[in-house]
Design a protein around this motif. Structure first.
Motif, short mmCIF file in Angstrom:
data_model
loop_
_atom_site.label_atom_id
_atom_site.label_comp_id
_atom_site.label_asym_id
_atom_site.label_seq_id
_atom_site.Cartn_x
_atom_site.Cartn_y
_atom_site.Cartn_z
N PRO A 102 0.93 -1.04 0.12
CA PRO A 102 0.14 -0.14 -0.03
C PRO A 102 0.90 1.32 0.07
CG PRO A 102 -0.78 -1.43 1.74
CD PRO A 102 0.49 -1.99 1.20
N ILE A 103 0.22 2.29 -0.34
CA ILE A 103 0.97 3.67 -0.77
C ILE A 103 1.54 4.05 0.78
CG2 ILE A 103 -1.14 5.00 0.01
CD1 ILE A 103 0.11 7.06 -1.95
N GLY A 104 0.99 3.83 2.02
CA GLY A 104 1.62 4.08 3.25
C GLY A 104 2.86 3.38 3.65
N GLU A 105 3.26 1.84 2.96
CA GLU A 105 4.28 1.11 3.25
C GLU A 105 5.38 1.13 2.13
OE1 GLU A 105 2.37 -2.66 4.08
OE2 GLU A 105 0.90 -1.74 5.33
N TYR A 111 8.97 0.66 -5.53
CA TYR A 111 8.22 1.34 -6.67
C TYR A 111 8.73 1.48 -7.79
CZ TYR A 111 5.74 5.45 -8.90
OH TYR A 111 5.16 6.30 -9.78
N ASP A 154 -5.23 -0.77 -2.24
CA ASP A 154 -3.75 -1.13 -1.52
C ASP A 154 -2.97 -1.39 -2.68
OD1 ASP A 154 -4.62 -0.39 0.80
OD2 ASP A 154 -4.91 -2.46 1.59
#
Length: 253
Positions: A102-105, A111, A154
């Motif tokens: 997910p973007i928070g992790e 990426y 996510d």
């Protein structure tokens, strides 16, 4: 069908063909008569199993290795391909990293890795492969239903790569159209492979929840995606280009 198939006398390259959807596509194109280049990133043994399966079914295939996460991967892939063949009619960009945190992790390295394999590699495979692709050929990019739905937010970074791949298919169709080469995206939904094992079998209701996403009430198989690819690769797909083919079993309805 073997050499009597609709793709007899033609050569196909399928990236990431050692397992999962890629293997299903490679085996189907082999049954349709194509000589199949079975690309793998690291698992040579699995790629050789795919080659053996194609040959056992009466087809012809060879394995080529290139790690698409590395610099110069596209050139390395074609250098390996050129040892076995002098051109091709069908190119299937299937290799990809199938999920992201997910973007928070997610970190920058993760990426960059997913965009390198899922977007940069197909782009440069085409850049260096266009001269090898014969007029009237086919390019088929394996996308995802997640490029058109936020049902799994996510998995955002992965979905973003497939959105980029769809734009690539659309614009490349205009670049190659004058040569009679079609370019399309095929977008699977949830398909039963080792990549989805945790999703489907990691909980008691995983399979049922996945099946409920489909209008047909099931989970797809690699063979079902391969059938769509085979149509686009065939003479029957000659007037379809720049298109996004929904192969999600109605998961977007």
């Amino acid at each position: 069908m073997g050499v009597q198939g609709v793709l007899a006398g033609r050569t196909a390259l399928v990236t990431g063909a050692s397992r999962g959807i890629g293997r299903g596509i490679a085996e189907r194109l082999g049954r349709d008569g194509a000589r199949v280049a079975v690309h793998y990133g690291r698992n040579e043994a699995a790629a050789k199993e795919t080659v053996a399966a194609i040959e056992t079914a009466g087809g012809s295939a060879f394995a080529i290795g290139a790690d698409l996460s590395t610099s110069g991967a596209a050139e390395a892939l074609w250098e390996e391909f050129d040892r076995h063949a002098d051109g091709l009619e069908v190119l299937v960009n299937n290799a990809g990293i199938g999920s992201t945190p997910p973007i928070g992790e997610i970190g920058e390295a993760e990426y960059d890795a997913v965009f390198t394999v899922n977007v940069k590699a197909p782009f440069f495979i085409l850049k260096h492969g266009m001269g090898r692709l014969r007029d009237g050929g086919r390019v088929i990019n394996i996308s995802s239903g997640l490029s058109r739905t936020a049902v799994m937010p996510d998995n955002m970074a992965y979905a973003m790569t497939k959105g980029a791949l769809d734009v690539f298919s659309r614009d490349l169709s205009k670049v190659l159209g004058a040569r009679g080469i079609t370019v399309n995206s095929v977008a699977p939904g949830i398909i039963e492979t080792d990549n989805t094992a945790e999703l489907l079998h990691g909980s008691a209701d995983g399979w049922d929840r996945a099946a409920a996403l489909s209008a047909l009430g099931g989970v797809g198989t690699p063979a079902e995606v391969a059938d769509v690819v085979a149509f686009l690769a065939s003479h029957g797909g000659r007037w379809v280009t720049g298109s996004w083919m929904d192969a999600t079993g109605g998961s977007l309805t």
